[in-house]
Design a protein around this motif. Structure first.
Motif, short mmCIF file in Angstrom:
data_model
loop_
_atom_site.label_atom_id
_atom_site.label_comp_id
_atom_site.label_asym_id
_atom_site.label_seq_id
_atom_site.Cartn_x
_atom_site.Cartn_y
_atom_site.Cartn_z
N ASP A 249 -38.92 7.55 -18.20
CA ASP A 249 -39.91 6.52 -19.04
C ASP A 249 -40.39 5.57 -18.29
O ASP A 249 -41.36 5.31 -18.31
N PHE A 250 -39.27 4.94 -17.69
CA PHE A 250 -39.95 3.69 -16.90
C PHE A 250 -40.65 4.03 -15.68
O PHE A 250 -41.19 2.98 -15.17
N ASP A 251 -40.23 5.11 -15.00
CA ASP A 251 -41.30 5.37 -13.79
C ASP A 251 -42.49 5.79 -14.27
O ASP A 251 -43.65 5.23 -13.65
N ILE A 252 -42.86 6.08 -15.67
CA ILE A 252 -44.27 6.34 -15.92
C ILE A 252 -44.82 5.02 -16.26
O ILE A 252 -45.88 4.85 -16.13
N VAL A 253 -43.95 4.13 -16.91
CA VAL A 253 -44.65 2.61 -17.10
C VAL A 253 -45.19 2.14 -15.50
O VAL A 253 -46.10 1.70 -15.52
N ALA A 254 -43.89 2.41 -14.68
CA ALA A 254 -44.46 1.78 -13.05
C ALA A 254 -45.83 2.41 -12.67
O ALA A 254 -46.35 1.75 -12.05
N ARG A 255 -45.79 3.70 -12.82
CA ARG A 255 -46.83 4.56 -12.45
C ARG A 255 -48.11 3.97 -13.02
O ARG A 255 -49.44 4.11 -12.43
N TRP A 256 -48.00 4.08 -14.38
CA TRP A 256 -49.26 3.44 -15.23
C TRP A 256 -49.77 2.10 -14.96
O TRP A 256 -51.01 1.61 -14.52
N LEU A 257 -48.89 1.30 -14.47
CA LEU A 257 -49.09 -0.23 -14.15
C LEU A 257 -49.88 -0.22 -12.74
O LEU A 257 -50.88 -0.86 -12.51
N ARG A 258 -49.34 0.70 -11.80
CA ARG A 258 -49.82 0.59 -10.46
C ARG A 258 -51.27 1.28 -10.64
O ARG A 258 -52.26 1.11 -9.80
N HIS A 259 -51.33 2.34 -11.43
CA HIS A 259 -52.63 3.01 -11.92
C HIS A 259 -53.86 2.03 -12.05
O HIS A 259 -54.88 2.03 -11.90
N LYS A 260 -53.29 1.15 -12.88
CA LYS A 260 -54.32 0.16 -13.30
C LYS A 260 -54.34 -1.12 -12.47
O LYS A 260 -55.25 -1.94 -12.71
N GLY A 261 -53.90 -0.72 -11.41
CA GLY A 261 -54.28 -1.78 -10.27
C GLY A 261 -53.28 -3.06 -10.06
O GLY A 261 -53.55 -3.99 -9.35
N TYR A 262 -52.32 -3.14 -10.92
CA TYR A 262 -51.05 -4.10 -10.56
C TYR A 262 -50.31 -4.01 -9.39
O TYR A 262 -50.31 -2.93 -8.95
N ASP A 263 -50.19 -5.17 -8.99
CA ASP A 263 -49.28 -5.06 -7.51
C ASP A 263 -47.93 -5.19 -8.10
O ASP A 263 -47.64 -6.20 -8.43
N LEU A 264 -47.33 -4.13 -8.33
CA LEU A 264 -45.89 -3.89 -8.91
C LEU A 264 -44.98 -3.84 -7.99
O LEU A 264 -44.71 -3.47 -7.03
N THR A 265 -43.74 -5.06 -8.30
CA THR A 265 -42.58 -4.86 -7.59
C THR A 265 -41.50 -4.33 -8.72
O THR A 265 -41.30 -4.93 -9.95
N TYR A 266 -40.69 -3.17 -8.47
CA TYR A 266 -39.88 -2.71 -9.53
C TYR A 266 -38.57 -2.56 -8.91
O TYR A 266 -38.18 -1.79 -7.90
N LEU A 267 -37.49 -3.11 -9.49
CA LEU A 267 -36.15 -3.26 -8.99
C LEU A 267 -35.27 -2.52 -10.13
O LEU A 267 -35.45 -2.58 -11.12
N GLN A 268 -34.63 -1.85 -9.53
CA GLN A 268 -33.30 -1.08 -10.49
C GLN A 268 -31.94 -1.49 -9.77
O GLN A 268 -32.01 -1.23 -8.48
N ASN A 269 -31.16 -2.32 -10.27
CA ASN A 269 -29.89 -2.48 -9.75
C ASN A 269 -28.89 -1.17 -9.68
O ASN A 269 -29.01 -0.30 -10.45
N ILE A 270 -28.11 -1.22 -8.59
CA ILE A 270 -26.83 -0.12 -8.73
C ILE A 270 -25.61 -1.05 -9.03
O ILE A 270 -25.25 -2.06 -8.21
N THR A 271 -24.57 -0.86 -10.08
CA THR A 271 -23.65 -1.35 -10.26
C THR A 271 -22.61 -0.41 -9.47
O THR A 271 -22.22 0.56 -9.70
N ASP A 272 -21.95 -1.23 -8.28
CA ASP A 272 -21.02 -0.59 -7.62
C ASP A 272 -19.65 -1.42 -7.55
O ASP A 272 -18.65 -1.19 -6.61
N VAL A 273 -19.56 -2.27 -8.41
CA VAL A 273 -18.17 -2.65 -8.68
C VAL A 273 -17.98 -3.04 -10.32
O VAL A 273 -18.77 -3.59 -10.80
N ASP A 274 -17.26 -2.29 -10.96
CA ASP A 274 -16.90 -2.11 -12.19
C ASP A 274 -15.53 -1.61 -12.72
O ASP A 274 -15.13 -0.70 -12.07
#
Ligand SMILES: [Zn+2]
Length: 475
Positions: free
Chosen positions: A46-71
């Protein structure tokens, strides 16, 4: 103009980033203690498609996703297996990133920061919260004092007293039941760091690890600053997780809103039931990929609007695979259409392609209506196939333009990324396929079956009739 549904304001809004042309986007990522399941696939597609569409529309997108490695979950799982928690987290992180590669979503993400690498920013944020009067220390723990933050329930729209019925970790040291951990004192054998904090006149040293919610705001404050454009995640993270992110960031930095647009994706159920440990109905991404292509999974996800619930069954994924196979075979037929100048066909195809691009764009600009966009794609490819089978010809440039438009738009959903539609079909095969379809529409099944057998024995081509039309492929 792109419109999005913003959970924070409960309304459709025009998407206008804080800085012209640049978009900062964060999506809550994975806690790496087990293999990712098909529900995770939905969220990240779902959010990959959001990101692809924003880039398709010409936005310079920085997309971060955290990795929880202590929990807590990582620590518990490592204990069960007699493993070191960090080793376990690294192992599942590797497998998670492999899965994201397999789904074609990894390249959209600019970076996957780990909580381990943000302990110092976590400390700094806790210090700000202590300074501003929103946090208190108990033993080796630090809690957030929810009663100090007036807008606490603005994202969820719930009443404060309703919160107690939700996931609340009980702890008698808390001032209010819904206060949450910013820093957790470490027990013997758990991964821990020592941080030092100033509280009033004293400096205290606390041995422990970050609470679950603060790693995200520590990461985004470091990379994006105190405010950014778009925060996404699964719907079930609104409370307590993202509610607490807002409380932390706005209280620490004093800037509102912390995030301008909040987008949430609906849940994936298995045969109408929630995925849960007790029902033993976890389906991993890996197991679905054993029998289906990545694009079939992506098509299945795109077929349902991202905010809606998706019901996963054996049939939904099989149907998506047939649908995907159909798109490829129909596009191959069009790609093999005889070439030669034909003004009538050229202008018909030009009009069809133009309308398709407009309709697809309008659908995606309407809060990422992938379901409508996908049906426009299917209808258009279907029409192109019918034109190709009409026996006429098309000019080469017009054919290329049509295919590149179709593929460009389909790629924003992560579909038609394989170039198999470019394979050349011998004239005889092409004629046999369309002859067979004509026979089927005349209900002459005996002769159409003879042709099917010939396609298989002479050319190695399998033919299958589906609800979308005839699908054929080479094995
Ligand atoms: Zn998060």
């Amino acid at each position: 103009m792109l419109k999005v549904y913003n959970t924070l304001t409960r309304s459709y809004e025009e998407f206008v980033p804080m800085n012209d042309g640049r978009v900062k986007m964060f999506v809550c990522g994975q806690t790496v203690y087990d293999d990712a399941h098909i529900g995770h696939a939905k969220t990240y597609i779902d959010f990959d498609i959001v990101a692809r569409w924003l880039r398709h529309k010409g936005y310079d997108l920085t997309y971060l996703q955290n990795i929880t490695d202590v929990d807590d979950k990582i620590i518990a799982r490592a204990k069960e297996r007699g493993m070191d928690p960090v080793e376990l987290a690294r192992m599942y992180e590797k497998r998670f990133l492999e899965d994201m590669d397999s789904l074609g979503v990894r390249n959209s993400v600019s970076d996957y920061p780990r909580s381990h690498d943000y302990i110092e920013p976590v400390r700094d944020q806790i210090q700000l919260l202590l300074n501003n009067g929103y946090a208190y220390i108990r033993d080796n723990d630090v809690f957030y004092d929810v009663s100090k933050f007036a807008d606490y329930t603005k994202l969820s729209g719930m009443k404060l007293e309703d919160l107690e019925r939700h996931r609340i970790e009980p702890d008698e040291r808390k001032k209010n039941p819904y206060d949450f951990s910013l820093w957790k004192g470490a027990k013997e054998g758990e991964p821990s760091w020592e941080i030092s904090l100033r509280s009033g006149w004293k400096t205290v040293k606390l041995k422990g690890r970050p609470g679950w919610h603060i790693e995200d705001t520590a990461i985004t404050a470091t990379i994006f600053g105190p405010q950014y454009d778009l925060h996404g995640g699964a719907h079930e993270l609104i409370f307590p997780h993202q509610t607490n992110e807002i409380a932390q960031a706005e209280a620490a930095f004093g800037k509102k809103p912390f995030v301008k647009y909040w987008l949430h994706s609906g849940v994936l159920n298995i045969k109408g039931q929630k995925m849960s440990k007790s029902l033993k109905n976890f389906i991993t991404i890996r197991s679905v990929l054993e029998r289906n292509t990545r694009e079939a999974i992506r098509l299945m996800v795109a077929k349902t609007h991202y905010r809606k619930e998706l019901n996963f069954t054996d049939d939904t994924i099989k149907e998506a695979q047939r649908h995907m196979d159909y798109l490829y075979s129909a596009l191959t037929v069009f790609n093999n259409m005889p070439e030669g100048s034909n003004e009538g066909v050229d202008s018909e195809v030009a009009k069809l392609t133009r309308e398709f691009e407009d309709d697809f764009t309008a659908a995606m600009d309407d809060d990422f209506n992938t379901s409508l966009a996908l049906s426009k794609l299917t209808i258009t490819i279907n029409r192109l196939k019918a034109i190709a089978e009409s026996g006429s010809s098309i000019s080469r440039p017009q054919k290329d333009r049509a295919i590149s438009t179709i593929v460009k738009m389909a790629n924003t959903l992560g579909l038609l990324e394989e170039e198999t539609y470019r394979q050349k079909l011998p004239d005889e095969v092409r004629k046999l396929i369309s002859r067979r379809e004509a026979l089927r529409s005349q209900k002459n099944f005996a002769e159409s079956d003879t042709i099917r057998d010939r396609l298989k024995s002479e050319f190695g081509i399998e033919v299958e009739d589906t609800e979308f039309g005839t699908v054929w492929y080479r094995r």
